[in-house]
Design an enzyme around this catalytic site. Structure first.
Site, PDB file in Angstrom:
ATOM      1  N   ASP A 392       8.163  -6.264   1.725  1.00 35.82           N
ATOM      2  CA  ASP A 392       9.028  -7.067   2.621  1.00 35.82           C
ATOM      3  C   ASP A 392      10.458  -6.542   2.664  1.00 35.82           C
ATOM      4  OD1 ASP A 392       6.850  -8.663   2.908  1.00 35.82           O
ATOM      5  OD2 ASP A 392       7.573 -10.247   1.569  1.00 35.82           O
TER       6      ASP A 392
HETATM    7  P1  NAP Z   1       6.394  -7.785  -1.746  1.00 37.53           P
HETATM    8  O1  NAP Z   1       6.839  -7.869  -0.351  1.00 37.53           O
HETATM    9  O2  NAP Z   1       5.771  -8.966  -2.355  1.00 37.53           O
HETATM   10  O3  NAP Z   1       5.376  -6.552  -1.821  1.00 37.53           O
HETATM   11  C1  NAP Z   1       4.904  -6.095  -3.030  1.00 37.53           C
HETATM   12  C2  NAP Z   1       3.889  -5.004  -2.758  1.00 37.53           C
HETATM   13  O4  NAP Z   1       3.539  -4.456  -4.017  1.00 37.53           O
HETATM   14  C3  NAP Z   1       2.625  -5.499  -2.117  1.00 37.53           C
HETATM   15  O5  NAP Z   1       2.567  -5.127  -0.762  1.00 37.53           O
HETATM   16  C4  NAP Z   1       1.497  -4.873  -2.955  1.00 37.53           C
HETATM   17  O6  NAP Z   1       0.660  -4.107  -2.102  1.00 37.53           O
HETATM   18  C5  NAP Z   1       2.231  -3.961  -3.909  1.00 37.53           C
HETATM   19  N1  NAP Z   1       1.649  -3.971  -5.247  1.00 37.53           N
HETATM   20  C6  NAP Z   1       1.209  -5.024  -5.980  1.00 37.53           C
HETATM   21  N2  NAP Z   1       0.720  -4.611  -7.147  1.00 37.53           N
HETATM   22  C7  NAP Z   1       0.848  -3.264  -7.168  1.00 37.53           C
HETATM   23  C8  NAP Z   1       0.521  -2.265  -8.112  1.00 37.53           C
HETATM   24  N3  NAP Z   1      -0.079  -2.535  -9.287  1.00 37.53           N
HETATM   25  N4  NAP Z   1       0.794  -0.977  -7.802  1.00 37.53           N
HETATM   26  C9  NAP Z   1       1.363  -0.651  -6.614  1.00 37.53           C
HETATM   27  N5  NAP Z   1       1.687  -1.573  -5.681  1.00 37.53           N
HETATM   28  C10 NAP Z   1       1.434  -2.860  -5.962  1.00 37.53           C
HETATM   29  O7  NAP Z   1       7.559  -7.330  -2.732  1.00 37.53           O
HETATM   30  P2  NAP Z   1       9.087  -6.989  -2.453  1.00 37.53           P
HETATM   31  O8  NAP Z   1       9.202  -5.946  -1.383  1.00 37.53           O
HETATM   32  O9  NAP Z   1       9.650  -6.742  -3.798  1.00 37.53           O
HETATM   33  O10 NAP Z   1       9.699  -8.303  -1.832  1.00 37.53           O
HETATM   34  C11 NAP Z   1       9.899  -9.477  -2.584  1.00 37.53           C
HETATM   35  C12 NAP Z   1       9.474 -10.669  -1.785  1.00 37.53           C
HETATM   36  O11 NAP Z   1       9.522 -11.807  -2.643  1.00 37.53           O
HETATM   37  C13 NAP Z   1      10.382 -10.953  -0.598  1.00 37.53           C
HETATM   38  O12 NAP Z   1       9.636 -11.465   0.472  1.00 37.53           O
HETATM   39  C14 NAP Z   1      11.308 -12.003  -1.146  1.00 37.53           C
HETATM   40  O13 NAP Z   1      11.855 -12.826  -0.147  1.00 37.53           O
HETATM   41  C15 NAP Z   1      10.355 -12.784  -2.024  1.00 37.53           C
HETATM   42  N6  NAP Z   1      11.076 -13.579  -3.031  1.00 37.53           N
HETATM   43  C16 NAP Z   1      11.766 -12.947  -3.987  1.00 37.53           C
HETATM   44  C17 NAP Z   1      12.523 -13.687  -4.875  1.00 37.53           C
HETATM   45  C18 NAP Z   1      13.380 -13.031  -5.919  1.00 37.53           C
HETATM   46  O14 NAP Z   1      14.183 -13.736  -6.521  1.00 37.53           O
HETATM   47  N7  NAP Z   1      13.250 -11.753  -6.166  1.00 37.53           N
HETATM   48  C19 NAP Z   1      12.510 -15.059  -4.802  1.00 37.53           C
HETATM   49  C20 NAP Z   1      11.747 -15.676  -3.795  1.00 37.53           C
HETATM   50  C21 NAP Z   1      11.021 -14.907  -2.937  1.00 37.53           C
HETATM   51  P3  NAP Z   1      -0.855  -3.773  -2.559  1.00 37.53           P
HETATM   52  O15 NAP Z   1      -1.515  -5.058  -2.847  1.00 37.53           O
HETATM   53  O16 NAP Z   1      -1.423  -3.060  -1.385  1.00 37.53           O
HETATM   54  O17 NAP Z   1      -0.760  -2.893  -3.756  1.00 37.53           O
END
Ligand code: NAP
Length: 469
Positions: A392
């Site tokens: 994301d």
């Molecule tokens: P993300 O959008 O959740 O994407 C994570 C990606 O990691 C997934 O597409 C997944 O694809 C891949 N993944 C999972 N396990 C894996 C593994 N073992 N090896 C390789 N890839 C793996 O993560 P992000 O880009 O870090 O974004 C964070 C999201 O969380 C945002 O939408 C944000 O708004 C939300 N959020 C964050 C917080 C915070 O405080 N950080 C709080 C609330 C919400 P595959 O399954 O294809 O591997």
């Protein structure tokens, strides 16, 4: 030493040192370079606070305190070791539930004790007690609900029904009216259990319409409520340190939730009443479009030939625990004269500072961690953007598609790099449940696999190339 000397000299000094410790802890935790120092000084502050409080004349019996100390440690210490880093949001929610319950129970005990002691409750003390118990009870059940959703014991999706906000506000309003009645007339003891029950129910209802996706933000807000409850407890017990510590907790939790909302381009009301998770379910279909994939050998060659590489870590790096292998890759590339930097999105992963903590654990130099706003202008100059388990936070739809659930969320502009490489296991969407156009761009290579094993393979290839050269 008499109790009077203790109360007038030693205690204020201990409390002042503790308060200074808490303030410095928050200041130092602002940067990865000083964060460890911040944690230590915060712990020392808490130790001084506990020692000071135990020396107070109110303590008549240490037996129960010792029992509570051992029971609490027996639960807390294993939790700290058993729960993995990725589960920190739910661990925090559970701690808030315990803290808020303690605050509410102390308020309840103070209220009933005043009658058995024949003490009159002043209006100021009653206001403090009502605020303390209201916030304490509602934060306790709300935090338990948040814990359940994040731990997937409860359904993650938001549960909504018509007139929900009306019902919730009605229950909160009824609790507030009873609270006012108790302040005006503290003697109406029969009202107190109704007041407490309404606060507990409100905590549950508050979380039901919020999706698991928004729980980390809600936890920051609940942290703020628990802090305010503790601060109110300080007024009720005439304990200045509790007032200071609670206010620090309350304000920092509130500021953190605002920062998180901004980083996701969401408003507070949208988080609390928006039922965000429903959008994810409907949008979770990914299209069958062709993508270009590459092997670890290809990736190693591209990295080896680059001058500037920007690594963009995300949740997948945390799940795979790939940070140590990443550090090895960083060392190998740096030795070859490649400039490697890490672009950190404020909400990458599942909790604030998630990436910073993991990269610090792997001893990645702090000056190589760059904040989003700082690195974005340099992305067009990057030869390679290497995305590791992020989705994301690099999705261009946030900038190009006004209908996207993440529209307006600031992203790391990986798409501007000359070559984009994405390590993830499949084409599955990330947290927001939406497809990512970045994967289909002509300059993108998908590196399918688990982040840790893929980076390991790149490291092996780089090491082999290094030996051959
Ligand atoms: P993300 O959008 O959740 O994407 C994570 C990606 O990691 C997934 O597409 C997944 O694809 C891949 N993944 C999972 N396990 C894996 C593994 N073992 N090896 C390789 N890839 C793996 O993560 P992000 O880009 O870090 O974004 C964070 C999201 O969380 C945002 O939408 C944000 O708004 C939300 N959020 C964050 C917080 C915070 O405080 N950080 C709080 C609330 C919400 P595959 O399954 O294809 O591997």
């Amino acid at each position: 030493m008499t109790q009077e000397v203790l109360n007038q000299t030693i205690l204020p000094l201990l409390y002042m040192a503790a308060a200074a410790g808490f303030i410095l802890a928050i200041k130092w935790m602002n940067s990865p370079a000083t964060a460890r120092r911040g944690v230590i000084v915060g712990e020392i502050g808490m130790l001084l606070a506990v020692v000071g409080t135990l020396l107070r004349f109110e303590v008549v019996n240490y037996q129960w305190i010792l029992i509570a100390f051992f029971v609490g440690s027996a639960i807390g210490v294993p939790i700290a070791y058993i729960m993995p880093m990725t589960a920190v949001p739910q661990r925090t929610a559970f701690s808030h539930a315990c803290g808020a319950l303690a605050s509410a129970l102390i308020g309840t005990a103070e209220y009933y004790k005043s009658f058995s002691d024949g003490k009159e409750l002043s209006t100021v003390v009653m206001i403090a007690l009502v605020l303390e118990t209201l916030l304490g009870f509602l934060t306790c059940t709300a935090s338990l609900m948040a814990f359940g959703k994040l731990q997937e014991i409860l359904p993650q999706r938001p549960i909504t029904y018509k007139g929900q906000n009306f019902v919730n506000l009605g229950i909160f309003g009824a609790a507030a009216v009873i609270g006012i009645a108790l302040i005006v007339s503290p003697g109406q003891m029969w009202l107190f259990p109704i007041f407490a029950a309404l606060a507990l129910i409100f905590g549950v209802l508050l979380i039901i319409p919020i999706g698991g996706a928004d729980m980390p933000t809600v936890i920051a807000l609940l942290n703020s409520y628990a802090g305010l409850s503790a601060s109110a407890m300080g007024f009720a017990l005439n304990n200045q340190l509790l007032i200071v510590a609670g206010a620090l907790d309350g304000s920092s939790g509130f500021i953190l939730s605002i920062i998180m909302c901004r980083a996701m381009n969401r408003s507070f009301t949208n988080v609390l009443f928006g039922a965000f998770g429903q959008l994810q379910v409907s949008a979770a279909k990914t299209e069958a479009r062709p993508v270009r994939s590459a092997s670890p050998e290809d990736a190693a060659q591209i990295l080896d030939a680059a001058r500037t590489v920007v690594v963009i870590p995300g949740y997948g790096m945390a799940v795979a625990q790939a940070q140590h292998k990443l550090r090895e890759m960083f060392d190998l590339l740096t030795k070859r004269g490649v400039n490697v930097e890490f672009a950190i999105h404020p909400v990458a992963g599942r909790m604030p500072g998630h990436m910073n903590v993991l990269l610090a654990e792997a001893d990645v130099p702090y000056d190589k961690l760059r904040e989003m706003d700082d690195i974005n202008p340099e992305m067009p100059m990057a030869d390679v953007a290497l995305i590791i388990g992020a989705n994301d936070v690099v999705n261009p739809a946030a900038e190009t598609d006004p209908k996207s659930p993440i529209a307006g969320m600031p992203i790391i502009q990986a798409y501007k790099a000359h070559t984009v490489m994405v390590i993830k296991r499949s084409m599955n969407p990330g947290f927001a449940g939406i497809d990512n156009d970045l994967y289909y761009m002509p300059n993108t290579l998908m590196l399918f696999g688990d982040a840790k094993s893929f980076v390991s393979s790149i490291v092996k290839e780089l090491a082999a190339v290094g030996k051959a050269a």
